[in-house]
Design an enzyme around this catalytic site. Structure first.
Site, short mmCIF file in Angstrom:
data_model
loop_
_atom_site.label_atom_id
_atom_site.label_comp_id
_atom_site.label_asym_id
_atom_site.label_seq_id
_atom_site.Cartn_x
_atom_site.Cartn_y
_atom_site.Cartn_z
N SER A 179 5.72 4.45 -5.13
CA SER A 179 6.00 3.21 -5.27
C SER A 179 7.69 2.86 -4.71
CB SER A 179 6.31 1.98 -6.73
OG SER A 179 6.96 2.98 -7.84
N HIS A 207 -0.64 1.18 -6.09
CA HIS A 207 0.48 0.62 -4.86
C HIS A 207 -0.35 1.24 -3.81
CE1 HIS A 207 3.83 -0.77 -6.30
NE2 HIS A 207 3.81 -0.05 -6.96
N LYS A 238 -1.70 -5.73 -6.59
CA LYS A 238 -0.56 -5.78 -5.51
C LYS A 238 -1.52 -6.39 -4.08
CE LYS A 238 1.87 -2.26 -8.14
NZ LYS A 238 1.52 -2.89 -9.44
#
Length: 392
Positions: A179, A207, A238
């Site tokens: 990340s 992610h 996300k």
């Protein structure tokens, strides 16, 4: 309690104190925020596919809110488990090519819950040094031995696996896409080591889910190792633009987690409206590949612009693009100057990143326009020159 004030003074002196800022959406300007009277290009969001404000997701959540109410009222093992949960988990398992799935309240609770359910005393967890804090805390809470291997270093991991060959259970855990650096885990190499040493493999696709492969399944699918990943974890906060997390794996694994993952067992279920939003987002992630294609093109263009401006950028194709500044004070000043230039890009400092590697972490969204990213790169260059991060 005076010691707290003393510690806060020390944080301030080291440019490490955090504070909250209030932002709102900039209506009519996708990819932008408002802070006070200022409109800012949002380069600090994880909304990679631009789904957080999607009308169909909002409509699904609104409809569920009116019919199902605001909250679930209990944990899933009591009376909080509604029919949409089961339908979503079936869809998640199909999407990931796994036997079963389980939804958690968020990624932090998923990681701490899963790790604590799989290992305990007499077990060893092998964790990449740059793994997310939720993984680190999950290992600590599990009471298993925490062995960190050097970032993306299979040789070091091999050495450690040999050293701990007699452990009762061995778990290798890694982020798929890290990340703070945006680089990828060496998943193929980890699969080989897992098989060779009789370990379990857990991959956190928080992610990378939604960003990679044909239907957004993630990096494990992109690299062709999904069948060899024992625990596939991902989030809905996300690329999905909503909230929550999931774990996919065998039916046996999911049955075990349902009985032993404490953050799941002892937490109130996500509200039905959130489940409705996630379900709609899952459809869009799979059915609209143009979002991934656009994100990839914008990411490539912005990376190239930063390189042309003179910055050193880590190679890769992820929408996470860090610029290492070094010291904390410069990173904070850089972020403040960016805001003055109409860009929201937050300074990331220790302990989130190692000492001496404070950075501005840019992240791209499919909502961005190419021209505004090019203009942003020019402003970033001017600030870099002013602060001495770039040499003229």
């Amino acid at each position: 309690m005076n010691w707290i004030n003393d510690e806060l003074v020390r944080l301030t002196e080291k440019s490490l104190e955090r504070s909250l800022s209030v932002y709102s959406l900039a209506a009519g300007h996708p990819g932008h925020l408002r802070r006070g009277e200022s409109r800012l290009l949002n380069l600090s969001s994880n909304d990679y596919l631009g789904l957080s404000g999607h009308a169909a997701i909002v409509a699904a959540m609104s409809e569920s809110l009116l019919s199902e109410g605001a909250g679930s009222g209990a944990s899933r093992l009591v009376t909080g488990n509604r029919a949409p949960y089961a339908l979503l988990e079936q869809s998640l398992a199909q999407w990931q090519g796994k036997e079963a799935a389980l939804v958690f309240a968020n990624g932090y609770m998923a990681n701490t819950g899963v790790i604590g359910a799989l290992v305990s005393r007499r077990d060893v967890v092998f964790s990449d040094r740059l793994n997310h804090a939720s993984i680190v805390d999950g290992i600590t809470l599990s009471r298993a031995e925490h062995v960190r291997y050097r970032h993306n270093d299979p040789d070091h991991l091999t050495f450690l696996l040999n050293k701990h060959r007699d452990a009762r259970r061995k778990l290798i855990v890694t982020d798929a896409m890290f990340s703070m650096d945006g680089d990828h885990a060496l998943l193929r190499e980890l699969v080989v080591l897992k098989q060779r040493h009789g370990a379990m493999l857990m991959v956190d696709e928080a992610h990378s889910g939604g960003v990679y492969f044909a239907r957004g399944e993630g990096l494990s699918h992109q690299l062709g190792v999904n069948e060899d990943v024992d625990v596939h974890m991902g989030t809905f906060s996300k690329s999905f633009g909503v909230y929550g997390a999931y774990v996919c794996g065998s039916r046996t694994l999911i049955r075990w987690l349902l009985n032993t993952a404490r953050p799941l067992v002892y937490s109130t279920a996500l509200p039905p409206a959130v489940i409705a939003g996630i379900s709609k987002a899952l459809e869009l992630v799979q059915e609209e590949p143009w979002r991934r294609e656009r994100l990839a093109a914008l990411t490539k263009r912005f990376r190239a612009s930063l390189c042309t401006a003179g910055f050193t950028v880590i190679d890769g194709d992820s929408p996470i693009i860090p610029l290492i500044v070094g010291d904390n004070e410069t990173a904070v000043r850089f972020s403040s100057d960016l805001q003055d230039e109409g860009i929201a890009a937050v300074a990331i400092r220790p302990p989130t990143v190692p000492n001496g590697t404070a950075r501005i972490r840019y992240s791209i969204s499919a909502l961005h326009m190419e021209q505004e990213l090019m203009e942003a790169a020019a402003r970033i260059r001017r600030i870099g020159l002013k602060l001495g991060v770039l040499k003229s």
